[in-house]
Design an enzyme around this catalytic site. Structure first.
Site, mmCIF file in Angstrom:
data_model
loop_
_atom_site.group_PDB
_atom_site.id
_atom_site.type_symbol
_atom_site.label_atom_id
_atom_site.label_comp_id
_atom_site.label_asym_id
_atom_site.label_seq_id
_atom_site.Cartn_x
_atom_site.Cartn_y
_atom_site.Cartn_z
ATOM 1 N N GLU A 109 112.063 -7.377 -34.527
ATOM 2 C CA GLU A 109 111.275 -8.547 -34.921
ATOM 3 C C GLU A 109 109.802 -8.172 -35.061
ATOM 4 O O GLU A 109 109.147 -8.541 -36.037
ATOM 5 C CB GLU A 109 111.442 -9.662 -33.885
ATOM 6 C CG GLU A 109 112.791 -10.352 -33.932
ATOM 7 C CD GLU A 109 112.956 -11.390 -32.844
ATOM 8 O OE1 GLU A 109 113.506 -12.459 -33.130
ATOM 9 O OE2 GLU A 109 112.540 -11.134 -31.699
ATOM 10 N N ALA A 126 110.215 -18.332 -31.453
ATOM 11 C CA ALA A 126 109.529 -17.812 -30.271
ATOM 12 C C ALA A 126 110.087 -18.492 -29.033
ATOM 13 O O ALA A 126 110.588 -19.622 -29.097
ATOM 14 C CB ALA A 126 108.023 -18.051 -30.363
#
Length: 219
Positions: free
Chosen positions: A101, A80
């Protein structure tokens, strides 16, 4: 620290699992560590890549690949750009791969995020990547401005013009206040021409590499 959390995530993978393979520098280390486990322990594990990069890494490290057409995802491991500490909401897409994703991560039985402690923030503030159809970039930028955002087209570094995603689309990075991430995620996606945005609000746990070791965050 990234390598430590990648190794810890690789320990979560069990024989027979189908694994969502995230994108980015930390996810790349995880893919390498998973490949080592498969070879050393003779595990039967399949991967579903979330980008061209993760596909090539999986092939390099000997991870057999399958697709969502064939299999469900047991666990997805991904990085992230930013993690909100209290909610575990994320911003992803700095590498331009957030559409695939999100498809893989949201459809996994368990979605685990791996980051170092520098990515943990009290409030999300990272510009939100928005993948858009090239034909719609101008009208999408106008809508984002109307929502109070400051959108810019992401430009390529080693070619002239915009970044082009694995899906053949453009990316708009928009800076704006994120007071209600769940609503904003849906609101941006409801703009005609938007493919997907980089706000992620469905996370099971976050493994954080700190100077003192690995810390696990759960909602």
């Amino acid at each position: 620290m990234k390598l430590k959390v990648a190794k810890e995530a690789a320990k979560l993978i069990k024989d027979g699992m189908v694994v969502g393979l995230g994108s980015g520098s930390t996810a790349a280390m995880f893919i390498r560590e998973l490949g080592s486990r498969i070879e050393e322990e003779e595990l039967t594990v399949f991967g579903i890549p979330t980008s061209f990069e993760s596909k090539m890494l999986a092939l390099q490290y000997g991870i057999p690949l399958v697709s969502l057409d064939e299999y469900d995802v047991d666990i997805a491991i991904d990085g992230a750009d930013e993690v909100e500490k209290e909610t575990l909401f994320l911003i992803k897409g700095g590498g331009g791969c957030h559409t695939m994703e999100k498809i893989v991560d949201y459809n996994a039985k368990e979605f685990v995020v791996i980051v170092d402690e520098s990515k943990i923030k009290n409030k999300l503030s990272y510009p939100i990547p928005v993948e858009v159809l090239p034909q719609a970039y101008r009208v999408v930028m106008k809508k984002l401005k109307d929502m109070g955002g400051e959108p810019i087209i992401r430009l390529a570094e080693r070619k002239r013009g915009p970044v082009i995603t694995d899906n053949g689309n453009m990316i708009i990075d928009v800076s704006m206040e994120i007071d209600d991430a769940v609503s904003l995620e849906s609101e941006i996606n409801n703009i005609p021409g938007v493919v997907e945005n980089g706000i992620f609000t469905k996370v099971d746990k976050v493994l954080v590499a700190t100077k003192k070791g690995i810390k696990t965050l759960k909602k």
